[in-house]
Motif scaffolding. Structure first.
Motif, PDB file in Angstrom:
ATOM      1  N   ASP A   3      -0.543   3.143  -2.628  1.00  0.00           N
ATOM      2  CA  ASP A   3      -0.926   3.290  -1.131  1.00  0.00           C
ATOM      3  C   ASP A   3      -0.617   4.378  -0.477  1.00  0.00           C
TER       4      ASP A   3
ATOM      5  N   LYS B  49      -5.607   7.825  -4.186  1.00  0.00           N
ATOM      6  CA  LYS B  49      -5.751   6.598  -3.123  1.00  0.00           C
ATOM      7  C   LYS B  49      -6.753   7.203  -2.022  1.00  0.00           C
TER       8      LYS B  49
ATOM      9  N   ASN C 214      -2.640   3.153 -11.570  1.00  0.00           N
ATOM     10  CA  ASN C 214      -4.162   2.812 -10.481  1.00  0.00           C
ATOM     11  C   ASN C 214      -3.312   3.513  -9.068  1.00  0.00           C
TER      12      ASN C 214
END
Ligand code: GLU
Length: 440
Positions: free
Chosen positions: A363, A437, A360
């Motif tokens: 951050d 990200k 994923n």
């Protein structure tokens, strides 16, 4: 032939203290060949629970401490009754009628007079008529009549040990409600099952003295005894109250690996250095009970985690494939995933976070003074697919474009990509990152 037994009462789950006893008995047997018996001491029907019997077996299986045979004391009550009859015939077994309150009072009086609180054998002085009268109103309990002599043995850990039987109360073997107590059951089992070596905690030293006399009375062969020291907490504090929180199943849930736990326990309290053993054979090989000392042994649960990490680092992908697949890591990158993260985990649980990061993205963590630099670097990041050369090529071009080098170059990029300031070699990790990200 060596025969040992591990004899837990199924009144709770196994904890690190029990494990020491189980492991020592197991290793002694496996070292020389012989029989390791799992004996369930379940003569107390109220406190013994089937769920704990199952739990004990599961915990031993998890550790790989396999037993050759299971015995249950609840299945041998007739045999204990028979031996009790024999002892009665020999005049070594006598009927007593004191209530717990009366016994308590006697003990307090003795202590007040500065005497040891040893049962005064008042029941032996009762006439037949007095006994008949007491029987009509009370249920008798039964004690073994000790020979009041010095009892001596060569203890495998404590060395020469001697206890004056006159300083010990005649042990109660059968309670008023008929329940056979551990001492009788244990002595009969050790004799009938040909147990040659008994290793247990030093809280059993006095029991051993009385059990030696009982074994001799019933014609058994006295086994070799060894009493290991009790565990304390890291500051030397008693561990007995905390043992409930050191249940083996809790350690397992926290990700402690069996070989790490076994390696630690097989050395803790001995003069041998701590060494990580990766197989049971190695553990058996290096074990020597005579190297253990009598002093209380400090146990710190935190020691188990670095050892668990070190153990996991020894495992190749094949050992880990199941765990890694279970996380959902695709087969084509699973071996690379393991190679990349293995040095950065303490327990298997940590794999989850690493895979979440790969799958994923993290951050980004970007310090204010690095914001422009990271934007510039991200613009230079080549398109997929990434391979092991991507990181090197990319950082070289970022270095040329920005003039940054060393830590000032690499650390902001690591933090932007992984959200952390430490972790695996970035050239290996980058190809596994499915999402970045920080890339606009
Ligand atoms: N059931 C006993 C205990 O758990 C066994 C002691 C022994 O090894 O004899 O303390």
């Amino acid at each position: 032939m060596t025969t040992t037994r591990f004899a837990p009462s199924p009144t709770g789950y196994l904890h690190v203290g029990n494990l020491r006893t189980a492991l020592f008995n197991y290793l002694i047997t496996r070292k020389v060949g012989g029989t390791f018996i799992l004996r369930i001491d379940d003569t107390d029907p109220e406190r013994s629970k089937e769920e704990y019997v199952d739990g004990i077996k599961q915990d031993l299986e998890w550790l790989g401490l396999t037993w050759d045979r299971v015995e249950r004391q609840s299945a041998r009550l007739d045999r204990y009754a028979q031996v009790a009859d024999n002892l009665r015939d020999m005049g070594r077994f006598y009927e007593c009628f004191e209530t717990p309150t009366e016994l308590d009072l006697k003990r307090k009086k003795q202590l007040n007079m500065g005497k040891p609180p040893v049962y005064d054998r008042a029941a032996l002085k009762l006439s037949e008529d007095e006994k008949a009268a007491l029987r009509a109103e009370r249920l008798p309990h039964w004690r073994f009549l000790l020979d009041q002599e010095r009892i001596e043995w060569e203890d495998g850990i404590l060395g020469h040990t001697s206890i004056d039987a006159a300083s010990v109360s005649d042990p109660v073997l059968i309670r008023g409600d008929g329940q056979v107590l551990y001492t009788l059951a244990s002595v009969v089992d050790d004799t009938d099952m040909g147990v040659t070596n008994v290793v247990r905690g030093s809280d059993h030293v006095t029991n051993t003295a009385t059990q030696i006399q009982m074994i001799q009375a019933i014609g058994g062969t006295v086994p070799d005894f060894a009493h290991h020291s009790l565990l304390t907490g890291p500051q030397g504090e008693a561990l007995s109250k905390r043992l409930g929180t050191l249940a083996l199943r809790d350690l397992r849930a926290q990700g402690v690996e069996p070989m790490a736990l076994l390696s630690h326990m097989a050395r803790l309290g001995s003069s041998d250095p701590f060494e990580l053993r990766v197989s049971m054979d190695e553990l058996v090989e290096g074990f020597d009970i005579t190297h253990f000392g009598a002093a209380p042994t400090k146990f710190d649960v935190d020691d188990l985690f670095p050892l668990t990490g070190r153990y996991l680092q020894t495992l190749d992908y094949d050992h880990m494939a199941g765990d890694i697949r279970a996380l959902g890591v695709p087969d084509d990158i699973a071996p690379d995933f393991w190679a990349v993260v293995r040095d950065n985990i303490t327990t298997k649980h940590d794999l989850t976070a690493w895979w979440a990061l790969c799958q994923n993205g993290a951050d980004p963590v970007i310090d204010d003074e690095d914001r422009d630099f990271v934007d510039q670097a991200m613009a230079l990041l080549p398109d997929r697919p990434f391979d092991q050369t991507t990181w090197g090529n990319w950082t070289t071009s970022v270095k040329e474009a920005t003039g940054r080098k060393g830590r000032g170059l690499f650390m902001p990029l690591r933090k932007a990509l992984t959200g952390q300031s430490h972790g695996p070699d970035m050239s290996h990790l980058l190809p596994l990152l499915q999402v970045i990200k920080a890339k606009p």
